[in-house]
Design an enzyme around this catalytic site. Sequence first.
Site, PDB file in Angstrom:
ATOM      1  N   GLU A   1      35.240  13.609 -81.205  1.00  0.00           N
ATOM      2  CA  GLU A   1      34.575  14.444 -80.190  1.00  0.00           C
ATOM      3  C   GLU A   1      33.052  14.356 -80.239  1.00  0.00           C
ATOM      4  O   GLU A   1      32.385  15.066 -79.496  1.00  0.00           O
ATOM      5  CB  GLU A   1      34.935  15.930 -80.336  1.00  0.00           C
ATOM      6  CG  GLU A   1      36.374  16.291 -80.295  1.00  0.00           C
ATOM      7  CD  GLU A   1      36.598  17.780 -80.532  1.00  0.00           C
ATOM      8  OE1 GLU A   1      35.602  18.536 -80.620  1.00  0.00           O
ATOM      9  OE2 GLU A   1      37.755  18.194 -80.632  1.00  0.00           O
TER      10      GLU A   1
ATOM     11  N   GLU B   1      34.519  11.060 -78.094  1.00  0.00           N
ATOM     12  CA  GLU B   1      35.762  10.601 -77.469  1.00  0.00           C
ATOM     13  C   GLU B   1      36.881  11.610 -77.675  1.00  0.00           C
ATOM     14  O   GLU B   1      36.852  12.410 -78.607  1.00  0.00           O
ATOM     15  CB  GLU B   1      36.178   9.237 -78.022  1.00  0.00           C
ATOM     16  CG  GLU B   1      35.964   9.030 -79.506  1.00  0.00           C
ATOM     17  CD  GLU B   1      36.752   9.939 -80.412  1.00  0.00           C
ATOM     18  OE1 GLU B   1      37.922  10.240 -80.085  1.00  0.00           O
ATOM     19  OE2 GLU B   1      36.223  10.369 -81.450  1.00  0.00           O
TER      20      GLU B   1
END
Length: 351
Positions: free
Chosen positions: A317, A174
Site C-alpha cells: 500500500e 499497490e
Amino acid sequence: MTTPWWQQPVVPLDAGRLAQALAREAQLTKPAGSLGRLEQVAVTLASLQRRGAPSLERIWISVFAADHGIAVEGVSAFPQEVTGQMLANFAQGGAAISVLARHLGAPLELIDLGLAHEIAPLPGVRHLNIAAGTASFLHGAAMTAAQCDAALRVGQEAVQRAVEDGAELFIGGEMGIGNTSSACALSALLLDQPVSELVGLGTGLTALGLRHKSRIIERAVAHHRPHANDAFETLRRVGGLEVAALAGAYVAAAQNGLPVLVDGYISTAAALCAVRMNSDVRRWLLYSHRGAEPGHRFLLQELDAEPLLSLDLRLGEASGAALAVPLLQAACRLHNEMATFAEAAVSGSLV
C-alpha cells in the site's frame, strides 16, 4: 523503429550540487560521518533535486489497484473481491496508507486499473478499467502488449500530476490479491533464481498453502522462461497492471527529475523492472524498508539498495515508504539547519 518512451533519457544528477552538499556536510558541527546514512541521503537528495538545500515538504502518494488472474489458482488466502473492498476502505480513509498520508499531510491518489469483480464508482478514485484484472499467467501471458503499455502510461501520467502539484518526492503503492505471486514470478525470471528461495506467505498463507503457491509459480516460470527475453516482455507475461503502473511511474519520475521512495516487495519488483527497462532510472530510487517476504532481500541486493528501515512489514500500500518519510525529512533538516564550525565558533573539526 521508434524508441519506447521508457527508454528516453532521464535527468542527470547535478555533480556541482553533490560537491556542494558534501562540502557542507564536512563543515557541520558533528564528527564526520556520525549521522551515518542520514548524511548520505541528504547529499543524494541535494544532487537529485539540484538545489543546495534538499527539501521533502511536498510528498505525493499514488496507490495503484488491480486484480491478478493467478489468484484463481488458489495462491492467496483471500478472494479477489478483497481488492475492491480494500480500495473502498482506502477511499473512506480507513486503510493504513490513508492514516499515514493524513499524518504526513500528503495527497493520496487512488487509481483502479482493473478489478476482476465490478464495483460501484468510488469518490476520489480514478477508475480506468484497462482490463478485468490480468489473465492467469500459469499457462499464458498476464497481459497483452497493449494492456501492459497502457498500465505503464498510467504510472507516467500519475507522475505528471505529481510534478504539476510541485511534489518533491514520489511514492507509489499497490493493492491486488495475488500480487506477491506476480512479484515472485518476476523476481525468479529477472534474477534467474529458484522460486523456492523467493516465495513467501503473502497475505497469510498456511504452510500447505505456501507449498501449493510455490508449485504454481514454479510451473508458470518454467512456461515463460524461454520467452521472457527482456524486462517489458517479462512484465507483460507474469506482472500485474498495478506493477506495470509502478514501473512506469519510476521511469517517468527519473525522466522528470523527481526522486522516488520505493515501498516493499511488490514495489521493489516493479523497480527492478524499471531499471531493466532503463538502467539510468536506478539513481533516482531510494528504498524505504526491507520487508518480511523472502524475495525482497534478493531484489534489494540486485539493485544494490540499502533500505532505511527493517520492521518485518508485509502490508504494501506504500505504508513502509510513508513510515520512512519522517527520517528523510529529518535528514534534510539536519543538513540544512545545523550550524557549521564557523557559524558556531567551534575551533577545528570533530573527528
